[in-house]
Design an enzyme around this catalytic site. Structure first.
Site, short mmCIF file in Angstrom:
data_model
loop_
_atom_site.label_atom_id
_atom_site.label_comp_id
_atom_site.label_asym_id
_atom_site.label_seq_id
_atom_site.Cartn_x
_atom_site.Cartn_y
_atom_site.Cartn_z
CB ALA A 13 -0.83 0.28 1.59
CD GLN A 16 4.02 3.21 -9.49
OE1 GLN A 16 3.66 4.47 -10.04
NE2 GLN A 16 4.60 2.36 -10.03
CB ILE A 17 -0.50 0.04 -7.75
CG1 ILE A 17 0.41 -0.08 -9.41
CG2 ILE A 17 -2.17 -0.85 -7.77
CD1 ILE A 17 0.29 -1.48 -10.05
CG ASP A 43 5.31 -1.51 1.65
OD1 ASP A 43 6.06 -1.74 1.29
OD2 ASP A 43 4.35 -1.24 0.60
CG ASN A 106 7.46 -10.53 -7.51
OD1 ASN A 106 7.42 -9.84 -6.00
ND2 ASN A 106 7.37 -9.90 -8.24
CG ASN A 132 2.95 -8.61 -13.65
OD1 ASN A 132 2.12 -9.08 -13.64
ND2 ASN A 132 3.26 -6.60 -13.38
CG ASP A 160 -3.83 -7.28 -19.16
OD1 ASP A 160 -3.23 -6.37 -19.92
OD2 ASP A 160 -3.77 -7.63 -18.55
NE ARG A 163 -2.13 -1.30 -19.96
CZ ARG A 163 -1.58 -2.26 -19.25
NH1 ARG A 163 -1.65 -3.01 -20.00
NH2 ARG A 163 -0.52 -1.25 -18.55
CG HIS A 188 -0.68 -8.48 -16.41
ND1 HIS A 188 -1.04 -7.77 -16.93
CD2 HIS A 188 0.26 -8.26 -15.93
CE1 HIS A 188 -1.04 -6.50 -16.95
NE2 HIS A 188 -0.27 -7.18 -16.30
#
Ligand SMILES: NC(=O)C1=CN([C@@H]2O[C@H](COP(=O)(O)OP(=O)(O)OC[C@H]3O[C@@H](n4cnc5c(N)ncnc54)[C@H](O)[C@@H]3O)[C@@H](O)[C@H]2O)C=CC1
Ligand SMILES: O=C([O-])CC(=O)C(=O)O
Length: 332
Positions: A13, A16-17, A43, A106, A132, A160, A163, A188
């Site tokens: 959190a 940036q997202i 975080d 990740n 990701n 996506d 987009r 993705h």
């Protein structure tokens, strides 16, 4: 009578997202203008001070729907009682990095957070993985949280999808809200297949197929597809940071439609656990066209798949199978 607050977890959190997403949630963009929320923000310790700054700003913004904020670096505290979990935390791709480079960093995060969610989230918690490699992180989360129903674990391909709507709207010079039913198949990643075979545009003369209106299959079969596939990389190149406002907005779209339902006659794209539909191997988190009703998604069945599309569906499935193997090798 006022509704009870819904607890929404945002991991990462302080990133940036997260910074774009939490005010949208607190304003009711995700769950509706009549739905109070309690935000849980997680975080890691190096970001604790920044996370506290975000909490201070949430207080300062005096959002009427925001009934509480939990800001913590403790995964157990963050996951306790949450009804919705938006998993954004992780290591982002930087310019020049391939998605596979971020894999090993990740998947181990998603393995450990799976356990925290499984043990401490509310029953029937809905999970959206944004970080990701989103599909494979979601798959690892699913595999290491076996008591969470697999239908409750999804990943974000709505960005996506949006987009693709945006590209069609620009090309035809029509309102984006008049374009519907694109499909993002698969991962993705740059192997995703943005499919406009069933896409329509609302025109003064009724609904028309996009292929007829664009009247340029060459563009639709090449440049359109690569533009959508490569959009994330193009944003990173331009901003030196990954897409944040569009990712946050699309995450709200994903949860809103899942919880409140898709409009009649409209489908959206979601990364969900594959059940063999469209001959996609089962056991992958793969993006399909879905409709949502009563808080459940359902894969749209019976759409025609021509040979061009078939190859593209298979290619992105193959990449996901390889990612799955790679993820397990990173974990072992
Ligand atoms: N699925 C999609 O459509 C999109 C996905 N992304 C992905 O979303 C993720 C976040 O992107 P940004 O916000 O730009 O990155 P960022 O680096 O600004 O934020 C990530 C945050 O996660 C935190 N974090 C790291 N490890 C964590 C852990 N174990 N637990 C909780 N938090 C942790 C970091 O401290 C940081 O604050 C990246 O993986 C990015 O590639 C980005 C855009 C679109
Ligand atoms: O490409 C990236 O790493 C960021 C991302 O997922 C996107 O913008 O779609």
């Amino acid at each position: 009578m006022a509704k009870d607050p819904v607890r929404v977890l945002v991991t990462g959190a302080a990133g940036q997202i997260g910074y774009a997403l939490v005010p949208m949630i607190a304003r009711g963009v995700m769950l509706g203008a009549d739905q109070p929320v309690i935000l849980h923000m997680l975080d890691i310790p190096p970001a604790a001070e920044a996370l506290n700054g975000v909490k201070m700003e949430l207080v300062d913004a005096a959002f009427p729907l925001l009934k509480g904020v939990v800001a913590t670096t403790d995964a157990v505290e963050a996951c306790t009682g949450v009804n919705i979990a938006v998993m954004v935390g992780g290591f982002p791709r930087k310019e020049g990095m391939e998605r596979k480079d971020v894999m090993s960093k990740n998947v181990s995060i998603y393995k450990s957070q799976a356990s925290a969610l499984e043990k401490h989230a509310a029953a029937n918690c809905k999970v959206l993985v944004v970080a990701n490699p989103a599909n494979t992180n979601a798959l690892i989360l699913k595999e290491f949280a076996p008591s969470i129903p697999e239908k409750n674990i999804t990943c974000l391909t709505r960005l996506d999808h949006n987009r693709a709507l945006g590209q069609i709207s620009e090309r035809l010079n029509v309102q984006v809200s008049d374009v519907k039913n694109v499909i993002i198949w698969g991962n993705h990643s740059s192997t995703q297949y943005p499919d406009v075979t069933h896409t329509t545009v609302n025109t003064p003369a009724g609904e028309k197929p996009v292929r007829e209106l664009v009247a340029d299959d060459q563009w639709l079969n090449t440049e359109f597809i690569t533009t959508v596939q490569q959009r994330g990389a193009a944003i990173i190149k331009a901003r030196k940071l990954s897409s944040a406002l569009s990712a946050a907005s699309s995450a709200c779209d994903h949860i809103r439609d899942w919880v409140l339902g898709t409009p009649e006659g409209t489908w959206v794209s979601m990364g969900v656990y594959s059940d063999g539909s469209y001959n996609v191997p089962s056991g992958l988190i793969y993006s399909f066209p879905v409709t949502c009703k009563n808080g459940e998604w359902c894969i749209v069945q019976g759409l025609s798949i021509d040979e061009f599309s078939r190859n593209k569906l298979d290619l992105t499935a193959k990449e996901l199978s390889e990612e799955k193997d790679l993820a397990y090798s990173c974990l072992s």
